[in-house]
Design a protein around this motif. Structure first.
Motif, PDB file in Angstrom:
ATOM      1  N   ASP A  19       0.847  -1.183   0.000  1.00  7.62           N
ATOM      2  CA  ASP A  19       0.000   0.000   0.000  1.00  7.62           C
ATOM      3  C   ASP A  19       0.887   1.239   0.000  1.00  7.62           C
ATOM      4  OD1 ASP A  19      -2.416  -1.355   0.035  1.00  7.62           O
ATOM      5  OD2 ASP A  19      -2.509  -1.439   2.218  1.00  7.62           O
ATOM      6  N   ASP A  20       0.648   2.113  -0.935  1.00  7.62           N
ATOM      7  CA  ASP A  20       1.399   3.358  -1.005  1.00  7.62           C
ATOM      8  C   ASP A  20       0.507   4.496  -0.520  1.00  7.62           C
ATOM      9  OD1 ASP A  20       3.611   4.978  -1.592  1.00  7.62           O
ATOM     10  OD2 ASP A  20       2.727   5.558  -3.510  1.00  7.62           O
ATOM     11  N   ARG A  21       1.055   5.384   0.266  1.00 12.44           N
ATOM     12  CA  ARG A  21       0.288   6.519   0.776  1.00 12.44           C
ATOM     13  C   ARG A  21       0.793   7.799   0.120  1.00 12.44           C
ATOM     14  NH1 ARG A  21       4.305   5.374   4.086  1.00 12.44           N
ATOM     15  NH2 ARG A  21       5.520   7.055   5.037  1.00 12.44           N
ATOM     16  N   PHE A  22      -0.046   8.786   0.070  1.00  9.85           N
ATOM     17  CA  PHE A  22       0.349  10.066  -0.495  1.00  9.85           C
ATOM     18  C   PHE A  22       0.991  10.936   0.583  1.00  9.85           C
ATOM     19  CE2 PHE A  22      -2.099   8.463  -3.828  1.00  9.85           C
ATOM     20  CZ  PHE A  22      -1.917   9.249  -4.962  1.00  9.85           C
ATOM     21  N   ILE A  23       2.006  11.704   0.179  1.00  8.93           N
ATOM     22  CA  ILE A  23       2.720  12.579   1.096  1.00  8.93           C
ATOM     23  C   ILE A  23       2.713  14.004   0.542  1.00  8.93           C
ATOM     24  CG2 ILE A  23       4.222  10.796   2.070  1.00  8.93           C
ATOM     25  CD1 ILE A  23       6.376  11.647   0.075  1.00  8.93           C
ATOM     26  N   ALA A  24       2.902  14.954   1.442  1.00 12.98           N
ATOM     27  CA  ALA A  24       2.978  16.359   1.039  1.00 12.98           C
ATOM     28  C   ALA A  24       4.398  16.688   0.595  1.00 12.98           C
ATOM     29  CB  ALA A  24       2.570  17.255   2.200  1.00 12.98           C
ATOM     30  N   VAL A  25       4.515  17.553  -0.405  1.00  8.32           N
ATOM     31  CA  VAL A  25       5.812  18.002  -0.908  1.00  8.32           C
ATOM     32  C   VAL A  25       5.868  19.513  -0.804  1.00  8.32           C
ATOM     33  CG1 VAL A  25       7.438  17.882  -2.823  1.00  8.32           C
ATOM     34  CG2 VAL A  25       5.749  16.082  -2.545  1.00  8.32           C
ATOM     35  N   LEU A  26       6.894  20.027  -0.096  1.00 10.59           N
ATOM     36  CA  LEU A  26       6.973  21.451   0.211  1.00 10.59           C
ATOM     37  C   LEU A  26       8.356  21.998  -0.139  1.00 10.59           C
ATOM     38  CD1 LEU A  26       5.533  21.125   3.831  1.00 10.59           C
ATOM     39  CD2 LEU A  26       4.228  21.736   1.799  1.00 10.59           C
ATOM     40  N   PRO A  27       8.436  23.293  -0.431  1.00 14.14           N
ATOM     41  CA  PRO A  27       9.759  23.916  -0.561  1.00 14.14           C
ATOM     42  C   PRO A  27      10.481  23.910   0.788  1.00 14.14           C
ATOM     43  CG  PRO A  27       8.023  25.316  -1.480  1.00 14.14           C
ATOM     44  CD  PRO A  27       7.343  24.236  -0.710  1.00 14.14           C
ATOM     45  N   GLN A  28      11.787  23.916   0.758  1.00 18.36           N
ATOM     46  CA  GLN A  28      12.554  23.873   2.008  1.00 18.36           C
ATOM     47  C   GLN A  28      12.269  25.070   2.904  1.00 18.36           C
ATOM     48  OE1 GLN A  28      16.743  23.205   1.359  1.00 18.36           O
ATOM     49  NE2 GLN A  28      16.413  21.316   0.201  1.00 18.36           N
ATOM     50  N   ALA A  29      11.959  26.210   2.310  1.00 12.71           N
ATOM     51  CA  ALA A  29      11.715  27.414   3.104  1.00 12.71           C
ATOM     52  C   ALA A  29      10.255  27.577   3.511  1.00 12.71           C
ATOM     53  CB  ALA A  29      12.175  28.642   2.315  1.00 12.71           C
ATOM     54  N   HIS A  30       9.420  26.624   3.219  1.00 14.22           N
ATOM     55  CA  HIS A  30       7.992  26.728   3.539  1.00 14.22           C
ATOM     56  C   HIS A  30       7.791  26.663   5.043  1.00 14.22           C
ATOM     57  CE1 HIS A  30       3.676  25.847   3.515  1.00 14.22           C
ATOM     58  NE2 HIS A  30       3.675  26.272   2.248  1.00 14.22           N
ATOM     59  N   PRO A  31       6.831  27.439   5.581  1.00 17.68           N
ATOM     60  CA  PRO A  31       6.581  27.431   7.031  1.00 17.68           C
ATOM     61  C   PRO A  31       6.228  26.053   7.592  1.00 17.68           C
ATOM     62  CG  PRO A  31       5.497  29.299   5.992  1.00 17.68           C
ATOM     63  CD  PRO A  31       6.038  28.456   4.892  1.00 17.68           C
ATOM     64  N   LEU A  32       5.658  25.171   6.760  1.00 13.02           N
ATOM     65  CA  LEU A  32       5.255  23.838   7.234  1.00 13.02           C
ATOM     66  C   LEU A  32       6.335  22.787   7.011  1.00 13.02           C
ATOM     67  CD1 LEU A  32       1.569  23.775   5.902  1.00 13.02           C
ATOM     68  CD2 LEU A  32       2.330  24.218   8.239  1.00 13.02           C
ATOM     69  N   ALA A  33       7.461  23.173   6.439  1.00 15.91           N
ATOM     70  CA  ALA A  33       8.479  22.193   6.076  1.00 15.91           C
ATOM     71  C   ALA A  33       9.060  21.464   7.278  1.00 15.91           C
ATOM     72  CB  ALA A  33       9.599  22.862   5.284  1.00 15.91           C
ATOM     73  N   GLY A  34       8.968  22.050   8.451  1.00 17.39           N
ATOM     74  CA  GLY A  34       9.564  21.412   9.618  1.00 17.39           C
ATOM     75  C   GLY A  34       8.610  20.560  10.425  1.00 17.39           C
ATOM     76  N   VAL A  35       7.337  20.502  10.047  1.00 16.95           N
ATOM     77  CA  VAL A  35       6.369  19.733  10.828  1.00 16.95           C
ATOM     78  C   VAL A  35       6.339  18.287  10.341  1.00 16.95           C
ATOM     79  CG1 VAL A  35       4.976  21.795  11.194  1.00 16.95           C
ATOM     80  CG2 VAL A  35       4.416  20.238   9.312  1.00 16.95           C
ATOM     81  N   GLU A  36       5.878  17.389  11.213  1.00 16.79           N
ATOM     82  CA  GLU A  36       5.844  15.964  10.842  1.00 16.79           C
ATOM     83  C   GLU A  36       4.660  15.636   9.959  1.00 16.79           C
ATOM     84  OE1 GLU A  36       6.160  12.870  13.704  1.00 16.79           O
ATOM     85  OE2 GLU A  36       7.816  13.844  14.738  1.00 16.79           O
ATOM     86  N   VAL A  37       3.498  16.208  10.293  1.00  6.75           N
ATOM     87  CA  VAL A  37       2.272  15.877   9.577  1.00  6.75           C
ATOM     88  C   VAL A  37       1.606  17.166   9.097  1.00  6.75           C
ATOM     89  CG1 VAL A  37       0.035  14.734   9.690  1.00  6.75           C
ATOM     90  CG2 VAL A  37       1.971  13.830  11.002  1.00  6.75           C
ATOM     91  N   VAL A  38       1.201  17.159   7.828  1.00 10.74           N
ATOM     92  CA  VAL A  38       0.536  18.312   7.230  1.00 10.74           C
ATOM     93  C   VAL A  38      -0.906  17.942   6.903  1.00 10.74           C
ATOM     94  CG1 VAL A  38       0.541  19.910   5.270  1.00 10.74           C
ATOM     95  CG2 VAL A  38       2.700  19.143   6.251  1.00 10.74           C
ATOM     96  N   GLY A  39      -1.822  18.864   7.173  1.00 10.55           N
ATOM     97  CA  GLY A  39      -3.222  18.652   6.831  1.00 10.55           C
ATOM     98  C   GLY A  39      -3.554  19.236   5.472  1.00 10.55           C
ATOM     99  N   TRP A  40      -4.569  18.689   4.833  1.00  8.63           N
ATOM    100  CA  TRP A  40      -4.957  19.126   3.495  1.00  8.63           C
ATOM    101  C   TRP A  40      -5.400  20.578   3.481  1.00  8.63           C
ATOM    102  CZ3 TRP A  40      -4.574  17.766  -1.410  1.00  8.63           C
ATOM    103  CH2 TRP A  40      -4.206  16.448  -1.715  1.00  8.63           C
ATOM    104  N   GLN A  41      -6.105  20.987   4.512  1.00 11.85           N
ATOM    105  CA  GLN A  41      -6.631  22.351   4.526  1.00 11.85           C
ATOM    106  C   GLN A  41      -5.504  23.371   4.422  1.00 11.85           C
ATOM    107  OE1 GLN A  41     -10.203  23.047   4.747  1.00 11.85           O
ATOM    108  NE2 GLN A  41      -9.285  24.895   3.867  1.00 11.85           N
TER     109      GLN A  41
END
Length: 292
Positions: A162-184
């Motif tokens: 089973d493959d899951r989808f992951i979020a992809v962010l720029p390195q400078a994005h405010p959410l780049a350091g969090v473990e889990v990102v929400g869709w909203q």
């Protein structure tokens, strides 16, 4: 006309001796005589002119002799070829794979297969998931690796993982350091996604619609690698199968777990239901199934 009859005739024509021919083809003299007689009856005329002291070919026998030799040579070559294929000393196998698997997980399976069967040539088609299914269904490849195509009468799907989808962010994005990102949070940013009719795009839209969320992408492209590069350049955010995590990191993007909602999909091997696989293809399927 049988192979036994051809071998009997060629042996007699070559040696001009029933005794020597019997030793070559491992038949008794009566059995050899019967084989020659049956061949002559099948062809409609005499091939050998026999007396108590001499044995010669008739003109028709002389004409047929090189043809019989060629038929046996072709047959022996075909037997050798098939033996080599069944023994995996020779042959080839074609596989189609969606790029996310082809560029990340498939090389390891190919390496394992190659170490076991170094004489087998491989042709790898890295195409979008929809084309994988079409190539298998059309017989252009023996097997494919893609997402589960759903209920189909003509295809067999054997799951790998089973493959899951992951979020992809720029390195400078405010959410780049969090473990889990929400869709909203993701949807509030500029969004980059594959163009329709990509199965990834359709799946994401369907899941979001079920959650009451809408997707309004600012950028659409055909390749996941392009998405990774665009994200790394700070043009927006995206979601990709976790198969692409290594590729996204290499391109300079940051990957985070994704939830609310989580999106997963089975990846597996696709083959045609009513068409047997070659020996090489069977072994490749076995390598894939035991590797993941």
């Amino acid at each position: 006309m049988t192979v036994k009859q051809l071998r009997a005739f060629v042996a007699v024509a070559k040696t001009r001796s029933f005794t020597e021919a019997c030793a070559q083809v491992h038949l008794s003299q009566p059995a050899l005589s019967v084989a020659i007689k049956n061949l002559e009856e099948a062809l409609g005329g005499q091939l050998l002119a026999r007396t108590t002291r001499t044995l010669a070919l008739t003109p028709e026998g002389e004409a047929f002799y090189p043809t019989a030799q060629r038929l046996l040579a072709d047959l022996d070559e075909a037997f050798d070829e098939m033996h080599n294929r069944f023994s995996l000393f020779r042959g080839k196998v074609a596989i189609a794979s969606m790029p996310s698997f082809a560029s990340n997980q498939l090389p390891l399976a190919i390496k394992t297969f190659r170490e076991r069967y170094p004489k087998i040539n491989m042709m790898i088609h890295d195409v979008i998931a929809e084309d994988v299914v079409d190539m298998v269904r059309g017989g252009r490849v023996e097997l494919g690796v893609s997402f589960d195509p759903g209920d189909t009468e003509d295809l067999v799907f054997q799951p790998l993982f089973d493959d899951r989808f992951i979020a992809v962010l720029p390195q400078a994005h405010p959410l780049a350091g969090v473990e889990v990102v929400g869709w909203q949070a993701l949807l509030e940013d500029d969004f980059i996604i594959l163009q329709r009719p990509s199965s990834v795009r359709l799946l994401v839209e369907r899941i979001l619609e079920g959650e009451g969320l809408s997707l309004s992408p600012q950028f659409e492209t055909h390749q996941l690698a392009t998405i990774g590069r665009m994200v790394a350049m700070g043009l927006g955010v995206s979601v990709v199968p976790s198969l692409c995590r290594g590729q996204m990191n290499e391109l300079g993007a940051v990957c985070c777990e994704l939830e609310a909602p989580k999106i997963t999909r089975q990846v597996g091997v696709i083959t045609r239901r009513r068409y047997p696989l070659s020996t090489a293809a069977k072994e490749l399927v076995d390598v894939l199934l035991t590797s993941y």
